[in-house]
Scaffold this motif. Structure first.
Motif, PDB file in Angstrom:
ATOM      1  N   PRO A  75      10.139  19.957 -15.348  1.00 39.26           N
ATOM      2  CA  PRO A  75      10.827  20.566 -14.200  1.00 39.26           C
ATOM      3  C   PRO A  75      11.116  22.040 -14.480  1.00 39.26           C
ATOM      4  CG  PRO A  75      12.371  19.160 -15.394  1.00 39.26           C
ATOM      5  CD  PRO A  75      11.025  18.982 -16.016  1.00 39.26           C
ATOM      6  N   ALA A  76      11.315  22.760 -13.445  1.00 39.73           N
ATOM      7  CA  ALA A  76      11.401  24.220 -13.539  1.00 39.73           C
ATOM      8  C   ALA A  76      12.697  24.673 -14.192  1.00 39.73           C
ATOM      9  CB  ALA A  76      11.285  24.804 -12.123  1.00 39.73           C
ATOM     10  N   ASP A  77      13.783  23.863 -14.157  1.00 39.32           N
ATOM     11  CA  ASP A  77      15.078  24.309 -14.694  1.00 39.32           C
ATOM     12  C   ASP A  77      15.221  24.086 -16.195  1.00 39.32           C
ATOM     13  OD1 ASP A  77      15.080  21.597 -14.618  1.00 39.32           O
ATOM     14  OD2 ASP A  77      17.100  21.382 -13.762  1.00 39.32           O
ATOM     15  N   PHE A  78      14.176  23.672 -16.888  1.00 42.59           N
ATOM     16  CA  PHE A  78      14.245  23.415 -18.332  1.00 42.59           C
ATOM     17  C   PHE A  78      14.369  24.735 -19.080  1.00 42.59           C
ATOM     18  CE2 PHE A  78      12.429  22.624 -22.524  1.00 42.59           C
ATOM     19  CZ  PHE A  78      13.154  21.500 -22.926  1.00 42.59           C
ATOM     20  N   SER A  79      15.386  24.906 -19.913  1.00 44.43           N
ATOM     21  CA  SER A  79      15.635  26.119 -20.688  1.00 44.43           C
ATOM     22  C   SER A  79      15.150  25.895 -22.108  1.00 44.43           C
ATOM     23  CB  SER A  79      17.138  26.459 -20.678  1.00 44.43           C
ATOM     24  OG  SER A  79      17.384  27.582 -21.488  1.00 44.43           O
ATOM     25  N   PHE A  80      14.313  26.771 -22.607  1.00 42.30           N
ATOM     26  CA  PHE A  80      13.700  26.550 -23.917  1.00 42.30           C
ATOM     27  C   PHE A  80      13.672  27.806 -24.768  1.00 42.30           C
ATOM     28  CE2 PHE A  80      10.487  27.527 -20.722  1.00 42.30           C
ATOM     29  CZ  PHE A  80       9.889  28.651 -21.231  1.00 42.30           C
ATOM     30  N   SER A  81      14.372  28.849 -24.359  1.00 41.68           N
ATOM     31  CA  SER A  81      14.268  30.114 -25.084  1.00 41.68           C
ATOM     32  C   SER A  81      14.709  29.999 -26.549  1.00 41.68           C
ATOM     33  CB  SER A  81      15.107  31.183 -24.370  1.00 41.68           C
ATOM     34  OG  SER A  81      16.489  30.764 -24.325  1.00 41.68           O
ATOM     35  N   MET A  82      15.746  29.161 -26.849  1.00 39.82           N
ATOM     36  CA  MET A  82      16.229  29.048 -28.251  1.00 39.82           C
ATOM     37  C   MET A  82      15.257  28.253 -29.130  1.00 39.82           C
ATOM     38  SD  MET A  82      17.478  26.597 -26.151  1.00 39.82           S
ATOM     39  CE  MET A  82      18.946  27.352 -25.505  1.00 39.82           C
ATOM     40  N   PHE A  83      14.237  27.589 -28.505  1.00 35.85           N
ATOM     41  CA  PHE A  83      13.271  26.807 -29.271  1.00 35.85           C
ATOM     42  C   PHE A  83      11.872  27.419 -29.215  1.00 35.85           C
ATOM     43  CE2 PHE A  83      16.353  23.720 -27.523  1.00 35.85           C
ATOM     44  CZ  PHE A  83      16.929  23.267 -28.718  1.00 35.85           C
ATOM     45  N   GLN A  84      11.845  28.723 -28.931  1.00 30.09           N
ATOM     46  CA  GLN A  84      10.573  29.357 -28.680  1.00 30.09           C
ATOM     47  C   GLN A  84       9.622  29.245 -29.872  1.00 30.09           C
ATOM     48  OE1 GLN A  84       9.882  30.689 -25.543  1.00 30.09           O
ATOM     49  NE2 GLN A  84       7.795  30.538 -26.365  1.00 30.09           N
ATOM     50  N   GLU A  85      10.162  29.298 -31.062  1.00 25.59           N
ATOM     51  CA  GLU A  85       9.327  29.238 -32.262  1.00 25.59           C
ATOM     52  C   GLU A  85       8.578  27.914 -32.330  1.00 25.59           C
ATOM     53  OE1 GLU A  85       9.711  29.236 -37.155  1.00 25.59           O
ATOM     54  OE2 GLU A  85      11.478  29.674 -35.914  1.00 25.59           O
ATOM     55  N   GLY A  86       9.250  26.817 -32.016  1.00 24.10           N
ATOM     56  CA  GLY A  86       8.614  25.506 -32.084  1.00 24.10           C
ATOM     57  C   GLY A  86       7.588  25.343 -30.968  1.00 24.10           C
ATOM     58  N   ILE A  87       7.918  25.897 -29.784  1.00 27.30           N
ATOM     59  CA  ILE A  87       6.985  25.779 -28.651  1.00 27.30           C
ATOM     60  C   ILE A  87       5.711  26.549 -28.948  1.00 27.30           C
ATOM     61  CG2 ILE A  87       6.667  26.378 -26.216  1.00 27.30           C
ATOM     62  CD1 ILE A  87       9.675  25.828 -25.853  1.00 27.30           C
ATOM     63  N   ASP A  88       5.884  27.773 -29.499  1.00 28.79           N
ATOM     64  CA  ASP A  88       4.715  28.584 -29.824  1.00 28.79           C
ATOM     65  C   ASP A  88       3.834  27.862 -30.843  1.00 28.79           C
ATOM     66  OD1 ASP A  88       5.678  30.500 -28.104  1.00 28.79           O
ATOM     67  OD2 ASP A  88       6.575  31.740 -29.712  1.00 28.79           O
ATOM     68  N   ALA A  89       4.454  27.193 -31.792  1.00 31.88           N
ATOM     69  CA  ALA A  89       3.673  26.478 -32.803  1.00 31.88           C
ATOM     70  C   ALA A  89       2.876  25.356 -32.171  1.00 31.88           C
ATOM     71  CB  ALA A  89       4.608  25.926 -33.899  1.00 31.88           C
TER      72      ALA A  89
END
Length: 740
Positions: free
Chosen positions: A112-126
Motif C-alpha cells: 500500500p502507498a502509506d508504507f513508510s520505509f525510509s529508516m530501513f532504506q539500507e535493507g531495502i537497497d540490499a
C-alpha cells in the motif's frame, strides 16, 4: 582405681565440644562447596538453555525469510491492479503475523502507498540487489524483513514485512528459567536491537560496556565483546545495580552480526537449596547454643558434685573410712613417695556372719566400724587401712620382717578383743591373716592383694590364726588345682576314674559282708592322683556330684555283673556329697540308674558324712531324703561317726541304718577310756538296731577288741587295702575259701 586414672569428665565435655565445632565447620565447608557446585550447575544450565534459545530464534527468523520468499514468488504471478495486490499482501500479512507488509516496486511505487520505509532504506537497497535482509531500527526496535521479487529473472521489486518491538519481544522471550530469565538481541557494537520487557539489567550492562574500570565484571564484559566480534559464545556472572547476582550468557545468531544475550538469576537452581542450608545452620546453631548451656550446667554440677562423687568412690559406707579403691589410690601415692619394702595384709574376721545372725546387722556394722577405728589407731604414720568387702580389711604396713609383722598383727588382734570385757554378752573375734611382702613396686596392686588373699586362704581350713605369708608354692598349688579342674572332663569321658573296693568283714563268721566303693584317678600323663588332692577340690563345685554319679554307676555295673555270673552279691556303699541335697530331686537319677542295671533293693548304700547333718537349714530336707532313700530300696549309713560334736543327737534324729566309727577311736585302743567309749557306742548301736562298722582297723589288737565288744563289720588294712574290682574279686574268692 587399681592405680589407673580414668578420663576426667571435663576432658570428655571438651572432646564433645571440639567434635561439635568440627561438625559445624564441616557443614560450613560442605555448604560452601555445595553452593559453588550449584552455581556451576546454574552456569552450565544457562549456557545450554540460551544456546538452544539462540538456535531456535535463528531458525525462526530464517523460516520467516523463507516464507516471505514464497510470498514474493506468489506476488510475481499476481496480475491486476494495485488494489488487488494490496488486498493480497494484507491477507498474507495477517496469516504470517507481520504488523505491516508492502511491495516496493523498482519504479518507486509502494503497495500500500502509506508504507513508510525510509529508516530501513539500507535493507531495502540490499534486497533490490538480490539479498534477503533483516534490518533493525534501533530507536523503535522494529525489524524489517525484505526479500527481492523476481519476474522473468529480473528484480521488479522488494517484498517488505515489518514486525514491531512487541512482536519481536515475544519472539525472543524464553519459556524456560521458571519465568525469571530475560533475553535481548545486540549487535557487535553492543547496541540493543531487541530488548526484553524489563530493560534495566541490560541498561546496566550497557553502562558496564562503556566503563574502562578494571573490575571483574568489566573484564568479563570486555572478554565478551571480543567473543562477540569472533562470533563465540560464553557465560559470566556479575552483580546488577539492584544487588542481585546474575548470569549473562551470549550466543551468536545466524542473522546479521546479532547476538542473543540471556540473563538469569544466579540462585535459579541454588535458591531452594540455600534456603534449606540456611535452615540447617539455624538448627545447628540452636543445637550449639543448647549444648553450650548443657556444658555450662554440667560444669557447674560437676564442680558442686565432685567432692560428693569422690566421697562415694573412696569412702566405705559402713565404716566411714577408706574403701578398697581409696586403699589402692593411697598405696600408689605411698609407693611413689617412699622406697620399698611394704607389706600388704588381708585381715579377716572369721565367722563374722554369726555376729549378724546372733546380734543383728546393726551390731555387725558397729563391729566393723570398731575394727576399722581400732586398726587405724594402731598404724604408724603413712600406713594405710581400708575395708575392702564384707568382713575383709586390707592393711599396708611399712614393715618387712615377718617376726615384726606377726607381732604387730597379734597385738592388733588382742586390742580388738579388749571390748569383750566391757559388754554384757562377750564374744571373741577370731582373725585370719594373710600377708605379702612387697619388694617389687612394678607389681600391680591387684596382683599384690591377690597374693595376700592366697596366703590368707591357706589358713581357712585350719585352726592356726597366725599370719600366713605368701609363698610361691601357694600359686603353684592353685595352678595345680586349675590343671586338675581342666583335666576332670576328659578323664571322666576316658574313664580315667576307676572303681576300687575295700571289703567290710563280718566278725561273727569272718565272711565279707560288704564293700565300700572308693574312687582312684589314674591320669594318663600324671599317673595316680591322690583322692586327698582332688576330692576337696571337686567338693567346691558340682564336679563332686558328677563324680559321685559316675562312681555309683560303676558300682551298679559291678553288682549287675556279679548277679549275671551267678555269684551272690554283697552290698556296696558309695559316698554321697552334701552338695546333692541342693537338688530336691537328686535321688531320681540314682533310682533310675539302679533300675536300669536291675539292682535289687538293699545292695546299694549311701554313706553320708556328719557335715550334712550340721546344716540347720537342711535338717528337714535331709530327713525327707533319707526316708525317700529307704522307699527307693537304698540303705543309709553315717560315716566318720564321732568326729563331730553332735553324733549322738544325729543317731536319734535321723533314720539311718548303720554307723561307721571314726578311725580316731582306735588309735589309742590300749587306753581304757577309749575302750569304754567304743563299748558304749557299739552297745548303743545294737539297742537302736543299727549296724556298726569300724573303719581304719590295722592291728590285731584293734581287731581283737572289736570282736570282744561285738562290732558287726570291720574295714581296714588288717584285711585289705582298697583294690581294683578284679583284684577284689580274687581276694574275695580266697577269703571265702579260707573261711568255709
Amino acid at each position: 582405681m587399681d592405680g589407673k586414672k580414668g578420663i576426667h569428665p571435663s576432658v570428655g565435655v571438651g572432646i564433645l565440644s571440639v567434635l561439635l565445632i568440627f561438625i559445624f565447620l564441616f557443614m560450613l565447608i560442605n555448604a560452601s562447596t555445595l553452593r559453588a557446585a550449584l552455581h556451576d550447575s546454574t552456569e552450565n544450565y544457562a549456557l545450554d538453555m540460551s544456546s538452544q534459545l539462540a538456535g531456535d530464534i535463528s531458525s525462526r527468523m530464517k523460516a520467516v525469510q523463507m516464507e516471505m520468499k514464497l510470498m514474493a514468488d506468489s506476488i510475481s504471478m499476481v496480475s491486476g491492479t494495485d488494489k488487488e495486490l494490496a488486498e493480497f499482501i494484507e491477507r498474507k500479512s495477517e496469516i504470517s503475523g507481520f504488523d505491516a507488509m508492502a511491495f516496493l516496486g523498482a519504479d518507486g511505487r509502494a503497495v500500500p502507498a502509506d508504507f513508510s520505509f525510509s529508516m530501513f532504506q539500507e535493507g531495502i537497497d540490499a534486497s533490490f540487489r538480490g539479498e534477503m535482509r533483516v534490518t533493525a531500527y534501533t530507536e523503535g526496535q522494529n525489524v524489517l524483513y525484505t526479500v527481492p521479487v523476481y519476474k522473468n529473472n529480473q528484480i521488479t521489486g522488494v517484498l517488505a514485512g515489518l514486525r514491531n518491538k512487541a512482536n519481536m519481544q515475544a519472539l525472543i522471550q524464553p519459556t524456560s528459567f521458571e519465568g525469571r530469565g530475560l533475553t535481548c538481541i545486540v549487535d557487535s557494537d553492543g547496541k540493543v536491537i531487541i530488548s526484553p520487557t524489563d530493560i534495566k539489567p541490560f541498561l546496566t550492562l550497557d553502562t558496564v560496556f562503556h566503563e574502562s574500570g578494571k573490575s571483574e565484571a568489566s573484564r568479563a564484559v570486555m572478554e565478551m565483546k571480543e567473543d562477540l566480534e569472533n562470533r563465540k559464545e560464553g557465560v559470566f556472572r556479575f552483580m546488577a545495580v539492584s544487588g542481585e547476582e546474575l548470569f549473562l550468557s551470549y550466543h551468536a545468531l545466524t542473522v546479521n552480526d546479532w547476538t542473543l544475550l540471556t540473563l538469569i538469576p544466579a540462585d535459579l537452581i541454588s535458591g531452594r537449596a540455600e534456603k534449606y542450608i540456611f535452615y540447617s545452620f539455624l538448627i545447628i546453631g540452636f543445637i550449639v547454643v543448647i549444648f553450650g548451656l548443657f556444658i555450662f550446667a554440667v560444669s557447674r554440677f560437676y564442680a558442686k558434685s565432685r567432692r560428693r562423687l569422690e566421697q562415694i568412690a573412696y569412702v566405705d559406707s559402713v565404716t566411714g573410712g577408706r574403701n578398697n579403691a581409696a586403699f589402692r589410690e593411697a598405696y600408689m601415692k605411698l609407693t611413689e613417695a617412699e622406697p620399698p619394702p611394704f607389706t600388704i595384709v588381708l585381715f579377716n574376721i572369721k565367722n563374722f556372719k554369726l555376729i549378724n545372725e546372733n546380734f543383728g546387722t546393726e551390731q555387725g556394722d558397729k563391729t566393723l566400724r570398731y575394727v576399722y577405728e581400732t586398726l587405724s589407731g594402731m598404724l604408724k604414720p603413712g600406713e594405710i587401712v581400708a575395708r575392702s568387702s564384707a568382713d575383709n580389711f586390707f592393711l599396708c604396713l611399712k614393715e618387712h620382717s615377718r617376726e615384726v609383722i606377726s607381732a604387730r598383727l597379734e597385738e592388733m588382734t588382742k586390742e580388738l578383743n579388749r571390748f569383750s570385757k566391757l559388754i554384757e554378752t562377750p564374744y571373741h573375734l577370731t582373725v585370719l591373716k594373710g600377708a605379702y611382702i612387697v619388694e617389687d613396686l612394678s607389681l600391680d596392686i591387684t596382683i599384690i592383694q591377690d597374693r595376700a588373699r592366697i596366703a590368707y586362704q591357706s589358713r581357712l581350713d585350719g585352726e592356726n590364726t597366725d599370719c600366713a605369708f605368701y609363698d610361691a608354692a601357694y600359686t603353684e598349688r592353685m595352678k595345680e588345682e586349675q590343671e586338675l579342674e581342666q583335666a576332670f572332663e576328659p578323664s571322666l569321658e576316658n574313664h580315667d576314674f576307676t572303681l576300687y573296693l575295700q571289703p567290710k568283714v563280718r566278725l561273727k563268721d569272718g565272711q565279707v559282708g560288704g564293700a565300700e566303693a572308693l574312687v582312684r584317678w589314674n591320669h594318663p600323663e600324671r599317673g595316680m592322683i591322690s583322692p586327698g588332692m582332688f576330692i576337696p577340690l571337686f567338693e567346691q563345685s558340682d564336679k563332686i556330684c558328677r563324680l559321685d554319679r559316675y562312681m555309683f554307676e560303676q558300682a551298679c555295673v559291678c553288682l549287675e555283673r556279679w548277679i549275671k555270673s551267678g555269684n551272690k552279691p554283697i552290698p556296696i556303699s558309695v559316698n554321697l556329697s552334701r552338695r546333692h541335697f541342693d537338688d530336691p530331686n537328686f535321688l531320681t537319677w540314682f533310682s533310675e540308674t539302679a533300675q536300669r542295671h536291675n539292682i535289687p533293693s538293699g545292695l546299694l548304700e549311701f554313706e553320708l558324712t556328719e557335715s550334712i547333718f550340721f546344716d540347720n537349714f537342711k535338717i528337714n530336707i535331709v530327713k525327707q531324703r533319707i526316708r525317700q532313700m529307704h522307699e527307693l530300696g537304698f540303705q543309709c549309713s553315717l560315716d566318720d561317726f564321732g568326729s563331730g560334736y553332735s553324733s549322738l543327737g544325729l543317731v536319734k534324729e535321723f533314720d539311718i541304718d548303720a554307723i561307721k566309727l571314726d578311725r580316731r577311736f582306735f588309735k589309742d585302743i590300749e587306753d581304757q577310756k577309749s575302750r569304754d567309749v567304743i563299748d558304749c557306742l557299739i552297745t548303743l548301736s545294737k539297742k537302736l538296731g543299727l549296724t556298726s562298722v569300724a573303719e581304719g582297723i590295722e592291728t590285731e589288737e584293734q581287731l581283737s577288741y572289736m570282736q570282744t565288744v561285738g562290732c558287726d563289720l570291720v574295714q581296714g588294712f588288717i584285711f585289705s587295702r582298697p583294690l581294683p574290682v578284679e583284684e577284689f574279686e580274687t581276694w574275695w574268692e580266697k577269703k571265702n575259701r579260707g573261711t568255709s
